[in-house]
Design a protein around this motif. Structure first.
Motif, PDB file in Angstrom:
ATOM      1  N   ALA A  28       0.843  -1.245   0.054  1.00  0.00           N
ATOM      2  CA  ALA A  28       0.040   0.013   0.011  1.00  0.00           C
ATOM      3  C   ALA A  28       0.949   1.230   0.267  1.00  0.00           C
ATOM      4  O   ALA A  28       0.214   2.416  -0.337  1.00  0.00           O
ATOM      5  CB  ALA A  28      -0.892   0.108   1.264  1.00  0.00           C
ATOM      6  N   GLY A  79       1.475  12.175  -9.022  1.00  0.00           N
ATOM      7  CA  GLY A  79       1.057  11.084  -8.159  1.00  0.00           C
ATOM      8  C   GLY A  79      -0.326  11.825  -7.801  1.00  0.00           C
ATOM      9  O   GLY A  79      -0.886  12.839  -8.039  1.00  0.00           O
ATOM     10  N   VAL A  80      -1.048  11.046  -6.877  1.00  0.00           N
ATOM     11  CA  VAL A  80      -2.289  11.115  -6.389  1.00  0.00           C
ATOM     12  C   VAL A  80      -2.258  12.573  -5.629  1.00  0.00           C
ATOM     13  O   VAL A  80      -3.064  13.448  -5.762  1.00  0.00           O
ATOM     14  CB  VAL A  80      -3.046  10.117  -5.537  1.00  0.00           C
ATOM     15  N   THR A  81      -1.054  12.779  -4.795  1.00  0.00           N
ATOM     16  CA  THR A  81      -1.163  14.047  -4.078  1.00  0.00           C
ATOM     17  C   THR A  81      -1.059  15.228  -5.068  1.00  0.00           C
ATOM     18  O   THR A  81      -2.039  15.963  -4.793  1.00  0.00           O
ATOM     19  CB  THR A  81       0.128  14.180  -3.251  1.00  0.00           C
ATOM     20  N   HIS A 104      -6.771   9.720   3.411  1.00  0.00           N
ATOM     21  CA  HIS A 104      -5.248   9.757   3.330  1.00  0.00           C
ATOM     22  C   HIS A 104      -5.192  11.309   3.734  1.00  0.00           C
ATOM     23  O   HIS A 104      -5.901  12.271   3.239  1.00  0.00           O
ATOM     24  CB  HIS A 104      -4.573   9.454   2.214  1.00  0.00           C
ATOM     25  N   SER A 106      -3.458  13.229   2.055  1.00  0.00           N
ATOM     26  CA  SER A 106      -3.382  13.852   0.893  1.00  0.00           C
ATOM     27  C   SER A 106      -4.533  14.527   0.378  1.00  0.00           C
ATOM     28  O   SER A 106      -4.925  15.219  -0.357  1.00  0.00           O
ATOM     29  CB  SER A 106      -2.956  13.013  -0.587  1.00  0.00           C
ATOM     30  N   THR A 142     -12.091   8.606  -0.745  1.00  0.00           N
ATOM     31  CA  THR A 142     -11.388   7.417  -1.433  1.00  0.00           C
ATOM     32  C   THR A 142     -12.021   6.228  -1.765  1.00  0.00           C
ATOM     33  O   THR A 142     -13.074   6.108  -1.485  1.00  0.00           O
ATOM     34  CB  THR A 142     -10.247   7.095  -0.121  1.00  0.00           C
ATOM     35  N   ILE A 183     -10.261   3.164  -1.900  1.00  0.00           N
ATOM     36  CA  ILE A 183      -9.836   2.052  -1.109  1.00  0.00           C
ATOM     37  C   ILE A 183      -8.964   2.520   0.182  1.00  0.00           C
ATOM     38  O   ILE A 183      -8.058   3.379  -0.277  1.00  0.00           O
ATOM     39  CB  ILE A 183      -9.093   1.231  -1.688  1.00  0.00           C
ATOM     40  N   ASN A 213      -6.056   3.190   2.432  1.00  0.00           N
ATOM     41  CA  ASN A 213      -4.656   2.606   2.760  1.00  0.00           C
ATOM     42  C   ASN A 213      -4.566   2.128   3.967  1.00  0.00           C
ATOM     43  O   ASN A 213      -3.608   1.351   3.942  1.00  0.00           O
ATOM     44  CB  ASN A 213      -3.778   3.851   2.110  1.00  0.00           C
ATOM     45  N   ASP A 226      -9.998   9.495  -4.680  1.00  0.00           N
ATOM     46  CA  ASP A 226      -8.517   9.084  -4.633  1.00  0.00           C
ATOM     47  C   ASP A 226      -8.476   7.591  -4.830  1.00  0.00           C
ATOM     48  O   ASP A 226      -8.826   6.998  -4.186  1.00  0.00           O
ATOM     49  CB  ASP A 226      -8.384   9.490  -3.113  1.00  0.00           C
ATOM     50  N   ALA A 256      -5.712   5.970  -5.381  1.00  0.00           N
ATOM     51  CA  ALA A 256      -4.499   5.666  -5.031  1.00  0.00           C
ATOM     52  C   ALA A 256      -4.100   4.267  -4.964  1.00  0.00           C
ATOM     53  O   ALA A 256      -3.228   3.494  -5.565  1.00  0.00           O
ATOM     54  CB  ALA A 256      -3.531   6.619  -3.850  1.00  0.00           C
ATOM     55  N   GLN A 257      -5.231   3.477  -4.384  1.00  0.00           N
ATOM     56  CA  GLN A 257      -5.186   2.160  -3.879  1.00  0.00           C
ATOM     57  C   GLN A 257      -5.797   1.207  -4.793  1.00  0.00           C
ATOM     58  O   GLN A 257      -5.770  -0.060  -4.641  1.00  0.00           O
ATOM     59  CB  GLN A 257      -5.396   1.676  -2.500  1.00  0.00           C
ATOM     60  N   SER A 288      -2.090   6.827  -9.096  1.00  0.00           N
ATOM     61  CA  SER A 288      -0.734   6.742  -8.635  1.00  0.00           C
ATOM     62  C   SER A 288      -0.033   5.598  -9.514  1.00  0.00           C
ATOM     63  O   SER A 288      -0.434   4.417  -9.229  1.00  0.00           O
ATOM     64  CB  SER A 288      -0.621   6.714  -7.107  1.00  0.00           C
ATOM     65  N   HIS A 335       3.111   4.477  -9.012  1.00  0.00           N
ATOM     66  CA  HIS A 335       4.179   3.878  -8.194  1.00  0.00           C
ATOM     67  C   HIS A 335       3.326   2.780  -7.147  1.00  0.00           C
ATOM     68  O   HIS A 335       3.902   1.931  -6.721  1.00  0.00           O
ATOM     69  CB  HIS A 335       4.761   4.662  -7.152  1.00  0.00           C
ATOM     70  N   LYS A 336       1.798   3.033  -6.964  1.00  0.00           N
ATOM     71  CA  LYS A 336       1.171   1.757  -6.248  1.00  0.00           C
ATOM     72  C   LYS A 336       0.495   0.987  -7.256  1.00  0.00           C
ATOM     73  O   LYS A 336      -0.326   0.227  -6.845  1.00  0.00           O
ATOM     74  CB  LYS A 336       0.089   2.561  -5.525  1.00  0.00           C
TER      75      LYS A 336
HETATM   76  C1  PLP Z   1      -5.186   6.553  -0.475  1.00  0.00           C
HETATM   77  C2  PLP Z   1      -4.095   7.422  -0.680  1.00  0.00           C
HETATM   78  N1  PLP Z   1      -4.027   8.579  -1.176  1.00  0.00           N
HETATM   79  C3  PLP Z   1      -2.961   9.330  -1.345  1.00  0.00           C
HETATM   80  C4  PLP Z   1      -1.853   8.917  -1.593  1.00  0.00           C
HETATM   81  C5  PLP Z   1      -0.722   9.643  -2.008  1.00  0.00           C
HETATM   82  O1  PLP Z   1      -0.622   8.855  -3.217  1.00  0.00           O
HETATM   83  P1  PLP Z   1       0.669   9.474  -3.964  1.00  0.00           P
HETATM   84  O2  PLP Z   1       2.131   9.067  -3.465  1.00  0.00           O
HETATM   85  O3  PLP Z   1       0.740   9.037  -5.308  1.00  0.00           O
HETATM   86  O4  PLP Z   1       1.050  11.109  -4.106  1.00  0.00           O
HETATM   87  C6  PLP Z   1      -1.729   7.420  -0.962  1.00  0.00           C
HETATM   88  C7  PLP Z   1      -0.287   7.065  -0.553  1.00  0.00           C
HETATM   89  O5  PLP Z   1       0.177   6.375   0.353  1.00  0.00           O
HETATM   90  C8  PLP Z   1      -2.664   6.775  -0.666  1.00  0.00           C
HETATM   91  O6  PLP Z   1      -2.444   5.383  -0.043  1.00  0.00           O
END
Ligand code: PLP
Length: 394
Positions: free
Chosen positions: A20, A83-85, A109, A111, A158, A160, A162, A187, A189-190, A210, A212-213
Protein backbone atom coordinates in the motif's frame (compact mmCIF):
# COMPACT_ATOMS: atom_id res chain seq x y z
CA UNK A 1 4.01 -17.52 -9.21
CA UNK A 2 4.43 -13.89 -10.36
CA UNK A 3 7.49 -13.02 -8.28
CA UNK A 4 9.80 -14.12 -11.11
CA UNK A 5 8.70 -11.02 -13.06
CA UNK A 6 9.92 -8.71 -10.28
CA UNK A 7 13.73 -8.46 -9.86
CA UNK A 8 13.34 -7.19 -6.27
CA UNK A 9 12.43 -10.73 -5.21
CA UNK A 10 15.53 -12.23 -6.85
CA UNK A 11 17.75 -9.73 -5.10
CA UNK A 12 16.21 -9.70 -1.66
CA UNK A 13 15.09 -12.17 0.97
CA UNK A 14 12.76 -9.57 2.47
CA UNK A 15 9.13 -10.62 2.81
CA UNK A 16 7.59 -7.55 1.20
CA UNK A 17 4.20 -6.71 2.69
CA UNK A 18 4.16 -2.93 2.29
CA UNK A 19 2.43 -2.72 -1.08
CA UNK A 20 0.00 0.00 0.00
CA UNK A 21 3.05 2.26 0.43
CA UNK A 22 4.51 1.30 -2.94
CA UNK A 23 4.53 -1.79 -5.12
CA UNK A 24 7.50 -3.57 -6.64
CA UNK A 25 8.23 -3.00 -10.34
CA UNK A 26 8.32 -5.75 -12.97
CA UNK A 27 11.44 -6.11 -15.13
CA UNK A 28 9.64 -4.70 -18.20
CA UNK A 29 8.95 -1.42 -16.36
CA UNK A 30 12.59 -1.09 -15.29
CA UNK A 31 13.88 -2.03 -18.76
CA UNK A 32 11.67 0.51 -20.53
CA UNK A 33 13.09 3.34 -18.45
CA UNK A 34 16.69 2.23 -18.94
CA UNK A 35 16.03 1.91 -22.66
CA UNK A 36 14.70 5.47 -22.81
CA UNK A 37 17.76 6.88 -21.00
CA UNK A 38 20.27 4.74 -22.89
CA UNK A 39 18.86 4.76 -26.39
CA UNK A 40 16.57 7.68 -27.18
CA UNK A 41 16.67 10.19 -24.32
CA UNK A 42 15.12 13.42 -25.66
CA UNK A 43 12.38 15.81 -24.68
CA UNK A 44 8.75 15.27 -25.79
CA UNK A 45 6.39 17.51 -27.81
CA UNK A 46 9.16 19.92 -28.78
CA UNK A 47 11.90 18.83 -31.15
CA UNK A 48 11.25 17.06 -34.41
CA UNK A 49 14.13 14.60 -34.79
CA UNK A 50 13.86 10.81 -34.68
CA UNK A 51 14.56 10.15 -31.02
CA UNK A 52 12.40 13.07 -29.85
CA UNK A 53 9.53 11.74 -31.95
CA UNK A 54 10.00 8.26 -30.49
CA UNK A 55 9.96 9.69 -26.95
CA UNK A 56 6.75 11.60 -27.73
CA UNK A 57 5.10 8.54 -29.29
CA UNK A 58 5.93 6.31 -26.31
CA UNK A 59 4.89 9.01 -23.84
CA UNK A 60 1.54 9.46 -25.59
CA UNK A 61 1.14 5.68 -25.83
CA UNK A 62 0.88 5.61 -22.02
CA UNK A 63 -1.95 8.15 -22.20
CA UNK A 64 -3.83 5.93 -24.64
CA UNK A 65 -3.13 2.82 -22.54
CA UNK A 66 -4.37 4.53 -19.38
CA UNK A 67 -7.44 5.90 -21.14
CA UNK A 68 -8.33 2.37 -22.25
CA UNK A 69 -7.35 0.84 -18.92
CA UNK A 70 -9.85 2.94 -16.97
CA UNK A 71 -12.34 3.26 -19.83
CA UNK A 72 -12.17 7.04 -20.10
CA UNK A 73 -13.79 8.35 -23.26
CA UNK A 74 -10.94 10.48 -24.63
CA UNK A 75 -7.16 10.80 -24.31
CA UNK A 76 -7.68 14.48 -23.42
CA UNK A 77 -9.29 13.37 -20.16
CA UNK A 78 -5.97 11.89 -18.94
CA UNK A 79 -3.61 14.45 -17.41
CA UNK A 80 -0.25 13.34 -16.09
CA UNK A 81 0.86 14.45 -12.63
CA UNK A 82 3.45 13.41 -10.04
CA UNK A 83 0.93 11.16 -8.30
CA UNK A 84 -2.31 11.26 -6.37
CA UNK A 85 -1.12 14.03 -4.05
CA UNK A 86 -0.46 16.36 -6.98
CA UNK A 87 -3.66 15.28 -8.73
CA UNK A 88 -5.76 16.25 -5.70
CA UNK A 89 -3.87 19.50 -5.15
CA UNK A 90 -4.33 20.39 -8.82
CA UNK A 91 -8.10 19.98 -8.73
CA UNK A 92 -8.37 21.56 -5.27
CA UNK A 93 -6.50 24.67 -6.39
CA UNK A 94 -8.00 25.03 -9.86
CA UNK A 95 -11.62 23.86 -9.83
CA UNK A 96 -12.76 22.88 -6.36
CA UNK A 97 -11.74 26.17 -4.77
CA UNK A 98 -14.92 27.67 -6.24
CA UNK A 99 -17.14 25.40 -4.16
CA UNK A 100 -18.52 26.59 -0.83
CA UNK A 101 -18.32 23.13 0.75
CA UNK A 102 -16.08 20.13 0.32
CA UNK A 103 -17.22 16.73 1.63
CA UNK A 104 -14.72 14.02 2.50
CA UNK A 105 -14.97 10.70 4.36
CA UNK A 106 -13.51 9.64 7.70
CA UNK A 107 -11.05 7.27 6.05
CA UNK A 108 -9.12 9.78 3.99
CA UNK A 109 -5.35 9.85 3.56
CA UNK A 110 -3.75 13.17 4.56
CA UNK A 111 -3.39 13.94 0.83
CA UNK A 112 -7.15 14.24 0.69
CA UNK A 113 -7.49 16.24 3.91
CA UNK A 114 -4.67 18.77 4.13
CA UNK A 115 -5.34 20.51 0.76
CA UNK A 116 -8.91 21.18 1.97
CA UNK A 117 -7.62 22.56 5.29
CA UNK A 118 -5.46 24.98 3.31
CA UNK A 119 -8.52 26.15 1.39
CA UNK A 120 -10.55 26.45 4.55
CA UNK A 121 -7.80 28.64 5.97
CA UNK A 122 -7.23 30.81 2.91
CA UNK A 123 -10.68 30.91 1.29
CA UNK A 124 -12.97 30.07 4.20
CA UNK A 125 -14.51 27.07 2.36
CA UNK A 126 -16.51 24.61 4.46
CA UNK A 127 -15.35 21.07 5.10
CA UNK A 128 -17.75 18.27 6.07
CA UNK A 129 -16.74 14.73 7.04
CA UNK A 130 -18.99 11.73 6.43
CA UNK A 131 -19.06 9.44 9.45
CA UNK A 132 -18.26 5.75 9.40
CA UNK A 133 -19.53 3.07 11.79
CA UNK A 134 -17.34 0.80 13.88
CA UNK A 135 -16.77 -1.53 10.92
CA UNK A 136 -15.56 1.55 9.00
CA UNK A 137 -18.59 1.42 6.66
CA UNK A 138 -19.46 4.67 4.88
CA UNK A 139 -22.57 6.19 6.48
CA UNK A 140 -24.84 6.91 3.51
CA UNK A 141 -27.56 8.45 5.67
CA UNK A 142 -25.14 10.96 7.09
CA UNK A 143 -23.79 11.64 3.59
CA UNK A 144 -27.27 12.38 2.27
CA UNK A 145 -27.95 14.69 5.19
CA UNK A 146 -24.76 16.64 4.44
CA UNK A 147 -25.64 16.80 0.74
CA UNK A 148 -29.16 18.03 1.54
CA UNK A 149 -27.73 20.80 3.70
CA UNK A 150 -24.98 21.62 1.19
CA UNK A 151 -26.19 21.06 -2.38
CA UNK A 152 -23.71 21.71 -5.22
CA UNK A 153 -20.74 20.80 -3.10
CA UNK A 154 -17.47 19.12 -4.02
CA UNK A 155 -17.17 15.51 -2.81
CA UNK A 156 -13.67 14.04 -2.54
CA UNK A 157 -13.48 10.48 -1.22
CA UNK A 158 -11.17 7.53 -1.25
CA UNK A 159 -12.01 4.39 -3.17
CA UNK A 160 -9.93 2.02 -1.02
CA UNK A 161 -8.57 3.03 2.38
CA UNK A 162 -4.80 2.66 2.46
CA UNK A 163 -4.92 2.21 6.24
CA UNK A 164 -7.57 -0.53 6.44
CA UNK A 165 -8.20 -1.82 2.93
CA UNK A 166 -11.88 -0.85 3.21
CA UNK A 167 -13.56 -0.39 -0.21
CA UNK A 168 -16.12 2.36 -0.60
CA UNK A 169 -18.99 1.96 -3.03
CA UNK A 170 -18.05 4.76 -5.40
CA UNK A 171 -20.90 4.15 -7.80
CA UNK A 172 -23.45 4.60 -5.01
CA UNK A 173 -21.60 7.64 -3.63
CA UNK A 174 -21.53 9.26 -7.07
CA UNK A 175 -25.21 8.55 -7.79
CA UNK A 176 -26.25 10.13 -4.52
CA UNK A 177 -23.89 13.10 -4.90
CA UNK A 178 -25.09 13.83 -8.43
CA UNK A 179 -28.69 13.80 -7.19
CA UNK A 180 -27.75 16.88 -5.14
CA UNK A 181 -25.74 18.46 -7.99
CA UNK A 182 -22.45 17.72 -6.28
CA UNK A 183 -19.27 16.93 -8.19
CA UNK A 184 -17.21 13.85 -7.23
CA UNK A 185 -13.46 13.31 -7.13
CA UNK A 186 -12.09 9.91 -6.12
CA UNK A 187 -8.72 9.20 -4.55
CA UNK A 188 -7.85 6.07 -6.49
CA UNK A 189 -4.32 5.65 -5.10
CA UNK A 190 -5.01 2.10 -3.94
CA UNK A 191 -7.44 1.07 -6.69
CA UNK A 192 -5.60 0.02 -9.82
CA UNK A 193 -3.33 -2.50 -8.08
CA UNK A 194 -6.37 -4.51 -7.03
CA UNK A 195 -9.52 -3.67 -8.98
CA UNK A 196 -10.72 -2.85 -12.45
CA UNK A 197 -12.08 0.69 -12.51
CA UNK A 198 -14.34 1.99 -15.24
CA UNK A 199 -14.95 5.73 -15.54
CA UNK A 200 -18.20 5.24 -17.49
CA UNK A 201 -19.60 2.81 -14.96
CA UNK A 202 -18.51 4.78 -11.86
CA UNK A 203 -19.55 8.06 -13.51
CA UNK A 204 -17.08 10.03 -11.37
CA UNK A 205 -16.02 13.53 -12.39
CA UNK A 206 -12.36 13.23 -11.37
CA UNK A 207 -10.28 10.16 -10.52
CA UNK A 208 -6.75 10.41 -9.11
CA UNK A 209 -4.22 7.70 -10.00
CA UNK A 210 -0.78 6.79 -8.71
CA UNK A 211 1.70 4.84 -10.90
CA UNK A 212 4.00 3.76 -8.09
CA UNK A 213 1.17 1.95 -6.32
CA UNK A 214 0.31 0.23 -9.60
CA UNK A 215 3.66 -1.49 -10.30
CA UNK A 216 4.93 1.59 -12.14
CA UNK A 217 7.64 4.15 -11.34
CA UNK A 218 7.58 6.67 -8.49
CA UNK A 219 6.87 10.34 -9.20
CA UNK A 220 4.20 9.60 -11.80
CA UNK A 221 0.44 9.66 -11.66
CA UNK A 222 -2.57 11.05 -13.44
CA UNK A 223 -5.93 12.63 -12.96
CA UNK A 224 -8.91 11.64 -15.04
CA UNK A 225 -11.04 14.73 -15.72
CA UNK A 226 -14.46 14.17 -17.28
CA UNK A 227 -14.55 15.88 -20.66
CA UNK A 228 -17.24 18.41 -19.72
CA UNK A 229 -14.89 20.11 -17.22
CA UNK A 230 -11.80 20.35 -19.42
CA UNK A 231 -12.53 23.74 -20.93
CA UNK A 232 -13.58 25.53 -17.76
CA UNK A 233 -10.71 24.31 -15.57
CA UNK A 234 -7.73 26.64 -15.47
CA UNK A 235 -4.28 25.09 -15.03
CA UNK A 236 -2.73 25.65 -11.63
CA UNK A 237 0.77 25.65 -13.09
CA UNK A 238 1.72 27.15 -16.44
CA UNK A 239 4.90 27.57 -18.47
CA UNK A 240 6.64 25.78 -21.32
CA UNK A 241 4.57 23.19 -23.19
CA UNK A 242 1.23 24.60 -22.06
CA UNK A 243 0.91 27.48 -24.51
CA UNK A 244 -0.18 28.17 -28.02
CA UNK A 245 1.17 31.71 -28.33
CA UNK A 246 2.96 34.10 -25.98
CA UNK A 247 3.68 37.83 -26.34
CA UNK A 248 5.02 40.18 -23.66
CA UNK A 249 1.43 41.15 -22.94
CA UNK A 250 -0.49 37.89 -22.99
CA UNK A 251 -0.51 34.18 -23.70
CA UNK A 252 -3.00 31.71 -25.10
CA UNK A 253 -3.12 28.17 -23.81
CA UNK A 254 -3.26 24.87 -25.66
CA UNK A 255 -6.20 22.54 -25.17
CA UNK A 256 -6.22 19.70 -22.62
CA UNK A 257 -4.19 17.74 -21.71
CA UNK A 258 -1.23 19.94 -22.69
CA UNK A 259 -2.42 23.12 -20.99
CA UNK A 260 -2.24 21.23 -17.69
CA UNK A 261 1.18 19.59 -18.14
CA UNK A 262 3.61 22.44 -17.54
CA UNK A 263 7.33 21.87 -18.00
CA UNK A 264 9.24 18.73 -18.87
CA UNK A 265 7.42 15.69 -17.53
CA UNK A 266 8.87 12.55 -15.96
CA UNK A 267 9.22 11.05 -19.44
CA UNK A 268 10.98 7.82 -18.44
CA UNK A 269 8.50 7.35 -15.60
CA UNK A 270 5.47 7.87 -17.80
CA UNK A 271 6.84 5.44 -20.41
CA UNK A 272 7.47 2.97 -17.56
CA UNK A 273 3.91 3.43 -16.32
CA UNK A 274 2.67 2.43 -19.77
CA UNK A 275 4.69 -0.79 -19.49
CA UNK A 276 3.13 -1.48 -16.08
CA UNK A 277 -0.34 -1.15 -17.63
CA UNK A 278 0.62 -3.46 -20.51
CA UNK A 279 1.93 -5.95 -17.97
CA UNK A 280 -1.33 -5.79 -15.97
CA UNK A 281 -3.32 -6.24 -19.17
CA UNK A 282 -1.42 -9.48 -19.81
CA UNK A 283 -1.96 -10.82 -16.27
CA UNK A 284 -5.62 -9.69 -16.16
CA UNK A 285 -7.66 -8.59 -13.15
CA UNK A 286 -9.52 -11.92 -13.00
CA UNK A 287 -6.22 -13.67 -12.24
CA UNK A 288 -5.03 -10.93 -9.92
CA UNK A 289 -8.19 -11.16 -7.88
CA UNK A 290 -8.25 -14.94 -7.64
CA UNK A 291 -4.67 -15.11 -6.37
CA UNK A 292 -4.90 -12.04 -4.17
CA UNK A 293 -8.23 -12.87 -2.48
CA UNK A 294 -6.97 -16.32 -1.65
CA UNK A 295 -3.85 -14.96 0.08
CA UNK A 296 -5.84 -12.16 1.75
CA UNK A 297 -8.26 -14.66 3.30
CA UNK A 298 -5.44 -16.95 4.38
CA UNK A 299 -3.72 -13.95 5.99
CA UNK A 300 -6.89 -13.07 7.89
CA UNK A 301 -7.42 -16.65 9.06
CA UNK A 302 -3.86 -17.01 10.29
CA UNK A 303 -3.85 -13.63 12.05
CA UNK A 304 -7.10 -14.49 13.83
CA UNK A 305 -5.40 -17.49 15.45
CA UNK A 306 -3.03 -15.19 17.34
CA UNK A 307 -4.38 -14.30 20.79
CA UNK A 308 -5.15 -10.69 21.75
CA UNK A 309 -5.28 -9.44 18.17
CA UNK A 310 -7.58 -6.46 17.56
CA UNK A 311 -9.04 -5.71 14.10
CA UNK A 312 -10.94 -2.58 13.14
CA UNK A 313 -12.95 -3.92 10.21
CA UNK A 314 -13.97 -7.32 8.88
CA UNK A 315 -12.61 -8.42 5.55
CA UNK A 316 -15.87 -8.14 3.64
CA UNK A 317 -15.69 -5.05 1.40
CA UNK A 318 -11.94 -4.89 2.02
CA UNK A 319 -8.97 -5.60 -0.18
CA UNK A 320 -5.17 -5.53 -0.06
CA UNK A 321 -4.51 -4.17 3.42
CA UNK A 322 -5.17 -5.70 6.85
CA UNK A 323 -4.64 -3.50 9.90
CA UNK A 324 -4.47 -4.65 13.51
CA UNK A 325 -2.99 -4.22 16.98
CA UNK A 326 -2.34 -6.48 19.95
CA UNK A 327 -3.94 -5.74 23.32
CA UNK A 328 -1.49 -3.97 25.60
CA UNK A 329 1.32 -3.71 23.00
CA UNK A 330 2.76 -0.76 21.11
CA UNK A 331 2.66 -1.24 17.32
CA UNK A 332 6.11 0.39 16.91
CA UNK A 333 7.80 -2.31 19.02
CA UNK A 334 6.38 -5.02 16.79
CA UNK A 335 7.53 -3.16 13.68
CA UNK A 336 11.11 -2.92 14.95
CA UNK A 337 11.27 -6.63 15.74
CA UNK A 338 9.69 -7.66 12.43
CA UNK A 339 12.20 -5.55 10.54
CA UNK A 340 15.02 -7.49 12.22
CA UNK A 341 13.36 -10.68 10.94
CA UNK A 342 13.25 -9.34 7.37
CA UNK A 343 9.54 -8.62 7.26
CA UNK A 344 8.71 -5.33 5.50
CA UNK A 345 5.43 -3.79 6.57
CA UNK A 346 4.27 -0.48 7.94
CA UNK A 347 3.42 0.41 11.51
CA UNK A 348 2.00 3.81 12.41
CA UNK A 349 -0.88 6.06 11.42
CA UNK A 350 -0.52 5.42 7.66
CA UNK A 351 -1.08 9.12 6.88
CA UNK A 352 -4.59 8.80 8.27
CA UNK A 353 -4.34 10.39 11.71
CA UNK A 354 -7.98 11.51 12.03
CA UNK A 355 -9.40 7.98 11.79
CA UNK A 356 -6.72 6.70 14.18
CA UNK A 357 -7.84 9.36 16.67
CA UNK A 358 -11.46 8.34 16.18
CA UNK A 359 -10.52 4.71 16.90
CA UNK A 360 -8.53 5.87 19.90
CA UNK A 361 -5.24 4.37 18.71
CA UNK A 362 -1.93 5.99 17.75
CA UNK A 363 -1.56 3.63 14.82
CA UNK A 364 -1.77 0.04 13.64
CA UNK A 365 0.34 -2.74 12.18
CA UNK A 366 -0.55 -2.90 8.50
CA UNK A 367 0.09 -5.85 6.21
CA UNK A 368 -0.58 -4.90 2.60
CA UNK A 369 -0.39 -7.47 -0.14
CA UNK A 370 -0.23 -7.48 -3.93
CA UNK A 371 -0.93 -10.30 -6.37
CA UNK A 372 2.67 -11.55 -6.20
CA UNK A 373 2.47 -12.31 -2.47
CA UNK A 374 1.88 -15.96 -1.61
CA UNK A 375 1.06 -18.34 1.26
CA UNK A 376 4.75 -18.57 2.06
CA UNK A 377 4.95 -14.82 2.73
CA UNK A 378 1.99 -15.12 5.10
CA UNK A 379 3.54 -18.10 6.91
CA UNK A 380 6.84 -16.25 7.35
CA UNK A 381 4.98 -13.21 8.67
CA UNK A 382 2.99 -15.28 11.17
CA UNK A 383 6.10 -17.08 12.43
CA UNK A 384 7.90 -13.75 12.84
CA UNK A 385 4.88 -12.16 14.55
CA UNK A 386 4.65 -15.02 17.06
CA UNK A 387 8.38 -14.71 17.78
CA UNK A 388 8.07 -10.95 18.26
CA UNK A 389 5.15 -11.43 20.67
CA UNK A 390 7.17 -13.97 22.63
CA UNK A 391 10.09 -11.53 22.86
CA UNK A 392 7.71 -8.89 24.18
CA UNK A 393 6.36 -11.39 26.71
CA UNK A 394 2.86 -11.09 25.32
C1 PLP B 1 -5.23 6.52 -0.26
C2 PLP B 1 -4.02 7.31 -0.66
N1 PLP B 1 -4.17 8.56 -1.12
C3 PLP B 1 -3.13 9.31 -1.52
C4 PLP B 1 -1.84 8.83 -1.45
C5 PLP B 1 -0.72 9.66 -1.98
O1 PLP B 1 -0.35 9.11 -3.23
P1 PLP B 1 0.95 9.54 -4.02
O2 PLP B 1 2.11 8.88 -3.33
O3 PLP B 1 0.73 9.02 -5.42
O4 PLP B 1 1.03 11.02 -3.99
C6 PLP B 1 -1.63 7.55 -0.94
C7 PLP B 1 -0.26 7.05 -0.75
O5 PLP B 1 0.06 6.46 0.27
C8 PLP B 1 -2.75 6.76 -0.56
O6 PLP B 1 -2.59 5.52 -0.12
Amino acid sequence: MFKKDFPYFNNSKTVYLDNAATTQKPQCVIDSQIEYYEKYCSNTHRSNFGHANKATINFEKTRTLLKEFINASKNEEIIFTKGVTESINFIANSYAKNFKTVIISSLEHHSNIVPWHMQKRTLGNGLEVVRCNNNLDFDFEHFEQILKNNPKSFVSVTHISNAFGKIYDIKKITELAHKYDAVVMVDGAQSLAHLKVDMQDLDVDFFAISAHKTFGPTGVGAIYVKEKYLKEIEPYQTGGATIDEVTFNTSTLLDSPYKFEAGTQNIAGIIGFGKALEYLNIIGYENIQIVENDVYRYLDEELRKIPKIIFYNDINDSIGSRSFNFEGLVHDDIGILLDKMNIALRVGHHCAQPIMKQLNVKGTIRVSIAFYNDYNDVSELITALRKALQMLDA
